[in-house]
Design a protein around this motif. Structure first.
Motif, PDB file in Angstrom:
ATOM      1  N   CYS A 196     -29.324  -9.595 -27.064  1.00 13.80           N
ATOM      2  CA  CYS A 196     -29.414 -10.827 -27.836  1.00 13.80           C
ATOM      3  C   CYS A 196     -30.779 -11.431 -27.535  1.00 13.80           C
ATOM      4  O   CYS A 196     -31.066 -11.754 -26.378  1.00 13.80           O
ATOM      5  CB  CYS A 196     -28.310 -11.795 -27.431  1.00 13.80           C
ATOM      6  N   GLN A 206     -24.714  -7.848 -35.541  1.00 12.74           N
ATOM      7  CA  GLN A 206     -23.562  -8.755 -35.452  1.00 12.74           C
ATOM      8  C   GLN A 206     -23.927  -9.969 -34.584  1.00 12.74           C
ATOM      9  O   GLN A 206     -24.831  -9.901 -33.775  1.00 12.74           O
ATOM     10  CB  GLN A 206     -22.363  -8.007 -34.862  1.00 12.74           C
ATOM     11  N   PRO A 207     -23.202 -11.068 -34.752  1.00 12.07           N
ATOM     12  CA  PRO A 207     -23.562 -12.272 -33.992  1.00 12.07           C
ATOM     13  C   PRO A 207     -23.231 -12.155 -32.511  1.00 12.07           C
ATOM     14  O   PRO A 207     -22.192 -11.600 -32.144  1.00 12.07           O
ATOM     15  CB  PRO A 207     -22.716 -13.367 -34.652  1.00 12.07           C
ATOM     16  N   CYS A 208     -24.140 -12.670 -31.702  1.00 11.93           N
ATOM     17  CA  CYS A 208     -23.910 -12.749 -30.251  1.00 11.93           C
ATOM     18  C   CYS A 208     -22.623 -13.521 -30.015  1.00 11.93           C
ATOM     19  O   CYS A 208     -22.372 -14.552 -30.640  1.00 11.93           O
ATOM     20  CB  CYS A 208     -25.089 -13.465 -29.595  1.00 11.93           C
ATOM     21  N   ARG A 209     -21.786 -13.018 -29.104  1.00 11.08           N
ATOM     22  CA  ARG A 209     -20.506 -13.681 -28.842  1.00 11.08           C
ATOM     23  C   ARG A 209     -20.703 -14.990 -28.082  1.00 11.08           C
ATOM     24  O   ARG A 209     -19.772 -15.765 -27.925  1.00 11.08           O
ATOM     25  CB  ARG A 209     -19.593 -12.751 -28.031  1.00 11.08           C
ATOM     26  N   ARG A 210     -21.920 -15.223 -27.588  1.00 13.51           N
ATOM     27  CA  ARG A 210     -22.186 -16.447 -26.845  1.00 13.51           C
ATOM     28  C   ARG A 210     -22.892 -17.473 -27.736  1.00 13.51           C
ATOM     29  O   ARG A 210     -22.510 -18.623 -27.773  1.00 13.51           O
ATOM     30  CB  ARG A 210     -23.092 -16.085 -25.667  1.00 13.51           C
ATOM     31  N   CYS A 211     -23.966 -17.029 -28.470  1.00 14.90           N
ATOM     32  CA  CYS A 211     -24.817 -18.010 -29.158  1.00 14.90           C
ATOM     33  C   CYS A 211     -24.938 -17.742 -30.658  1.00 14.90           C
ATOM     34  O   CYS A 211     -25.635 -18.461 -31.349  1.00 14.90           O
ATOM     35  CB  CYS A 211     -26.208 -18.026 -28.522  1.00 14.90           C
ATOM     36  N   HIS A 212     -24.303 -16.696 -31.159  1.00 12.06           N
ATOM     37  CA  HIS A 212     -24.271 -16.358 -32.591  1.00 12.06           C
ATOM     38  C   HIS A 212     -25.589 -15.825 -33.164  1.00 12.06           C
ATOM     39  O   HIS A 212     -25.676 -15.554 -34.354  1.00 12.06           O
ATOM     40  CB  HIS A 212     -23.756 -17.536 -33.441  1.00 12.06           C
ATOM     41  N   THR A 213     -26.621 -15.675 -32.344  1.00  9.83           N
ATOM     42  CA  THR A 213     -27.849 -15.005 -32.794  1.00  9.83           C
ATOM     43  C   THR A 213     -27.515 -13.538 -33.045  1.00  9.83           C
ATOM     44  O   THR A 213     -26.655 -12.965 -32.374  1.00  9.83           O
ATOM     45  CB  THR A 213     -28.934 -15.105 -31.693  1.00  9.83           C
ATOM     46  N   ARG A 214     -28.214 -12.913 -34.016  1.00 15.71           N
ATOM     47  CA  ARG A 214     -27.927 -11.510 -34.306  1.00 15.71           C
ATOM     48  C   ARG A 214     -28.375 -10.598 -33.160  1.00 15.71           C
ATOM     49  O   ARG A 214     -29.505 -10.703 -32.690  1.00 15.71           O
ATOM     50  CB  ARG A 214     -28.634 -11.062 -35.587  1.00 15.71           C
ATOM     51  N   ARG A 229     -23.421  -3.252 -31.283  1.00 15.92           N
ATOM     52  CA  ARG A 229     -23.168  -4.415 -32.127  1.00 15.92           C
ATOM     53  C   ARG A 229     -24.418  -4.898 -32.860  1.00 15.92           C
ATOM     54  O   ARG A 229     -24.506  -6.084 -33.219  1.00 15.92           O
ATOM     55  CB  ARG A 229     -22.560  -5.550 -31.296  1.00 15.92           C
TER      56      ARG A 229
END
Ligand code: ZN
Length: 276
Positions: free
Chosen positions: A267, A240-248, A237
């Motif tokens: 992440c 793509q954004p981390c599913r927890r914190c949206h960081t790439r 991934r």
């Protein structure tokens, strides 16, 4: 890429299809066993040990004892590309025939075909320990022992956790996908030394749970959700954004001594890199 759960599935599928059946024909397409003929032998068991597979065979009842008739095991390892598939009589293979390394056909016409196997050899069953004896406790095996797995990991405290988890001598069954996913779930960067992992016991328990819930699934999913493309937290991934914190999610490589470099995904916020 095959991991412990795939190998367990392959062994379970083949055991169900083959155990107790007599072989009518065998075809080993590797030079060292090209002349070996195991027709008449019976498949007793198909088992996985970590990422290794063992087909255990008993000799024909009318075998000439002087010819040596000790039980044999077909030892295989899928490595990066390998697979074992089971076919009914007359069914078309789903992989190119030239990649087949061994064909085992039973008297009822069922075939097990090993494609692109990384390791294929036939050894006396009594000597299986020489090929799988080095393995740590098997995450999906009857011998699973989390305390021993943890002790094995701790024995090399300075080693990055992301490498220690791939070392099958510590614990057997984790490949590159699971080590990345487990590190994310434990909130540790894969380069973190084992001694600095805050909850190693929890990390080991989580690795075992992940393999266990996936061993009966058709396709691997480490997240338990997020729809059809949501089968991993970080693996594959990058960007793509981390599913927890949206960081790439970032991508890198982790190896030791210039060998065995493998992709890591993490992440940077949930799993900050070690500070040295
Ligand atoms: Zn994150």
């Amino acid at each position: 890429m095959p991991e412990g759960d795939n190998v367990w599935q392959a062994a379970t599928r083949m055991h169900a299809a083959l155990a107790g059946k007599r072989l009518a024909q065998t075809d080993f397409r590797v030079p060292s066993f090209a002349t070996l003929d195991l027709a008449g032998w019976t498949i007793l068991d198909v088992v996985s040990r970590g990422k290794h597979l063992l087909h255990r065979l008993s000799p024909p009842e009318d075998a000439d004892p002087s010819a040596g008739s000790a039980p044999l095991s077909i030892h295989s390892h899928l490595k990066m590309e390998g697979s074992w598939q089971v076919y009914g009589a007359g069914e078309r293979w789903r992989k190119p025939a030239h990649t087949a390394r061994v064909v085992l056909r039973t008297e009822d016409g069922t075939s097990a075909v090993g494609f692109s196997l990384g390791v294929l050899e036939v050894i006396p069953t009594a000597e299986e320990q020489t090929v799988v004896g080095h393995l740590g406790p098997d995450l999906l095996g009857a011998d699973w022992n989390p305390a021993l797995a943890e002790a094995n990991l701790r024995a090399q405290p300075d080693r990055p956790i992301g490498l220690a988890l791939l070392d099958q001598r510590n614990l057997a069954g984790i490949g590159n996908i699971y080590r990345n996913e487990v590190c994310f779930l434990a909130r540790v960067h894969p380069a973190t030394p084992v001694s600095e992992v805050r909850d190693l016991t929890g990390l080991v328990a989580m690795a075992q749970r992940l393999l266990e819930v996936n061993r009966n699934r058709g396709s691997r999913n480490t997240t338990g959700g997020f729809g059809p493309r949501g089968n991993s937290w970080v693996y594959g991934r990058a960007g793509q954004p981390c599913r927890r914190c949206h960081t790439r999610i970032q991508h890198g490589v982790l190896g030791e001594g210039g060998v065995s470099e493998r992709d890591i995904y993490f992440c940077p916020r949930c799993q900050p890199p070690p500070q040295h």
